[in-house]
Design an enzyme around this catalytic site. Structure first.
Site, short mmCIF file in Angstrom:
data_model
loop_
_atom_site.label_atom_id
_atom_site.label_comp_id
_atom_site.label_asym_id
_atom_site.label_seq_id
_atom_site.Cartn_x
_atom_site.Cartn_y
_atom_site.Cartn_z
N LYS A 280 0.83 -1.20 0.00
CA LYS A 280 0.00 0.00 0.00
C LYS A 280 0.87 1.25 0.00
O LYS A 280 2.03 1.22 0.42
CB LYS A 280 -0.89 0.03 1.26
CG LYS A 280 -1.91 -1.07 1.38
CD LYS A 280 -2.65 -0.94 2.71
CE LYS A 280 -3.65 -2.07 2.92
NZ LYS A 280 -4.83 -1.94 2.05
N ARG A 354 -10.01 -12.05 1.76
CA ARG A 354 -10.79 -13.13 1.16
C ARG A 354 -10.01 -14.44 1.17
O ARG A 354 -10.60 -15.52 1.14
CB ARG A 354 -11.23 -12.74 -0.24
CG ARG A 354 -10.11 -12.52 -1.24
CD ARG A 354 -10.52 -11.65 -2.41
NE ARG A 354 -10.66 -10.25 -1.99
CZ ARG A 354 -11.03 -9.27 -2.81
NH1 ARG A 354 -11.31 -9.54 -4.08
NH2 ARG A 354 -11.11 -8.04 -2.38
#
Length: 498
Positions: A280, A354
């Site tokens: 990020k 996920r």
């Protein structure tokens, strides 16, 4: 904080402060009117001077009201009586308690529970008041070397009801509100801890502490080697770049002795998310300690169920890991085999939630669940779609989705359903594996994440709550909110009455 409920005339209450309402324009609530009558118009004379006209957010603290036994009366603006709804009621309570806490009162009588809220009964008003009060008084300063000096702390609060017939329901409401408030506090505290403290191992210890506190909770912890041995390779891949190893945490609450199928709550517990090798940008890492708020919500909900001794069976499954870059971390284009047997091409290591959840969902099958609900701060796309007011809801079972929506409306911790139509599934195709972990950014990111999870939830009735926008706030008021604990507890309470 000690709560109690009682009936009685406000002018005869011996207390530090009585809290009563004033509507626009300067119309007294029932309690305020009784105090005014007992004081021979003392309150009315003050109101006519224009110090308060009843607008929302206004307060007026009055000392030594004649012919009353209370040291003070706190008048609180309630707005237009006909427009008083759920949000307005909570805002009125919150404002009153914030002001009261600055007065040095150690105990008070809250009469705002008499307000008429559209479609709400005494039980709802009492429980909501308790939850809002505990929220308003919450603070987190354990890492500050110099803590703010407080006035005398508010220790006792009496909530009023109209008749003695209301007392049993009101007392149950207090118990529920306290349990939910403590569960929310647990979730907030865990979320607000720094990531060098709240690691996967720390979360595992918190789960074990719950099982010590409540004998009805049994906790099992799988370490990194056991996670791999169970063939949860997607989950394991997320934590392999960190010195803080992953943990699979299972909590079993048995509120019934029969073989009732449990509700399984699955929590995403990424204790810090750098994005891994798909790193990020620096500023977007601020707030990534909150990526374990789904796990915190599961711990909170099970804590509340145990405290309230709910007659229901619940299993919590928490996939806890830290997502870090490095030479041992997962790379984009790596392929892993999940516990279900499906293979996943990892195109973006920053779509890690996920990956831990898909194995946790498959692991949930062993508990023969009635329903499975996963909770995760999963996608920025959900924040863009719904903001912070509603959690995103996705489900393969409409009755379950409807129950969660109803629980959200009842608790004030709302969710909004989004589709997971088959039309979206093609975007997750991979030429090399059964499925890719991302679709075509930036299109329908929250929906595609839910579609990915749905492939691992085909054997049970399942719902997914994306709480990326609701579980925490950023900016100057950066903090965990404790959501969606109230929604989950309300859902569990509703199941107990069916």
């Amino acid at each position: 904080m000690e709560f109690s409920v009682k009936t009685g005339h406000p002018e005869k209450q011996r207390t530090n402060c009585i809290i009563a309402g004033v509507f626009e324009t300067r119309r007294l609530s029932n309690t305020a009117e009784r105090l005014d009558k007992a004081s021979k118009g003392y309150l009315g004379n003050i109101l006519r001077r224009g110090d308060i006209n009843g607008s929302p957010g206004q307060t007026l603290l009055i000392h030594n009201v004649p012919n009353t036994l209370s040291d003070r009366v706190l008048l609180t603006g309630c707005g237009k009586e006909r427009e008083l709804g759920d949000k307005e009621y909570r805002d009125i309570i919150r404002k009153a308690i914030k002001v009261l806490s600055q007065t040095g009162s150690t105990e008070a009588v809250l009469c705002l529970t008499e307000l008429n809220v559209k479609g709400r009964n005494t039980h709802w008003k009492i429980r909501q008041a308790v939850e809002v009060i505990l929220e308003a008084l919450y603070s987190f300063d354990q890492f500050k070397s110099k803590k703010e000096k407080e006035r005398r702390t508010l220790r006792r609060l009496v909530l009023t009801v109209a008749t003695r017939r209301d007392l049993p329901s009101a007392e149950r409401a207090v118990s529920e509100g306290e349990a939910i408030g403590r569960a929310v506090t647990l979730a907030k505290n865990l979320g607000n801890l720094p990531p060098n403290v709240c690691t996967p191992i720390y979360l595992a210890k918190e789960a074990e502490a719950l099982s010590t506190q409540f004998p009805t909770i049994q906790t099992t912890i799988l370490n990194e080697k056991e996670i791999v041995a169970h063939k949860m390779n997607a989950f394991a891949s997320v934590g392999q770049g960190s010195k803080n190893p992953p943990r699979l945490i299972t909590l079993e609450y048995r509120g019934r002795k029969d073989k009732q199928k449990p509700v399984v709550l699955v929590g995403k517990g990424i204790t810090f998310d750098t994005g891994g090798n798909s790193l990020k940008a620096p500023l977007t890492m601020i707030g990534m300690k909150y990526d374990m708020c789904g796990a915190a919500a599961v711990l909170g909900a099970i804590r509340a169920a145990a405290e309230l001794e709910m007659p229901i069976n619940i299993v919590g499954v928490i996939a806890a890991a830290e997502n870090m870059p490095g030479n041992t971390a997962t790379r984009p284009e790596d392929i892993v085999t999940t516990l279900s047997g499906l293979t996943v091409e990892i195109l973006n290591t920053d779509a890690e939630g996920r990956l831990v959840l898909c194995d946790a969902l498959t692991y949930s099958e062993r508990f023969d669940p009635d329903v499975v609900i996963d909770i995760a701060t999963l996608t920025m796309a959900c924040i863009l779609a719904l903001g912070s007011h509603a959690s995103g809801l996705f489900s393969n079972h409409n009755p379950l989705a409807n129950d969660l929506i109803q629980a959200g409306n009842e608790s004030g911790d709302r969710c909004w359903q989004l589709p997971i139509w088959d039309d979206y599934q093609d975007a997750l195709s991979s030429p090399f594996a059964d499925v890719a972990n991302i679709g075509n950014p930036p299109e329908a990111g929250a929906i595609l994440a839910a579609c990915f999870l749905s492939r691992f939830a085909k054997k049970f009735n399942w719902a997914h709550l994306d709480v990326a926008g609701s579980a925490f706030r950023l900016g100057k008021e950066r903090a965990a909110t404790g959501r969606p604990v109230p929604l989950l507890v309300q859902y569990l309470l509703d199941r107990c009455t069916k």
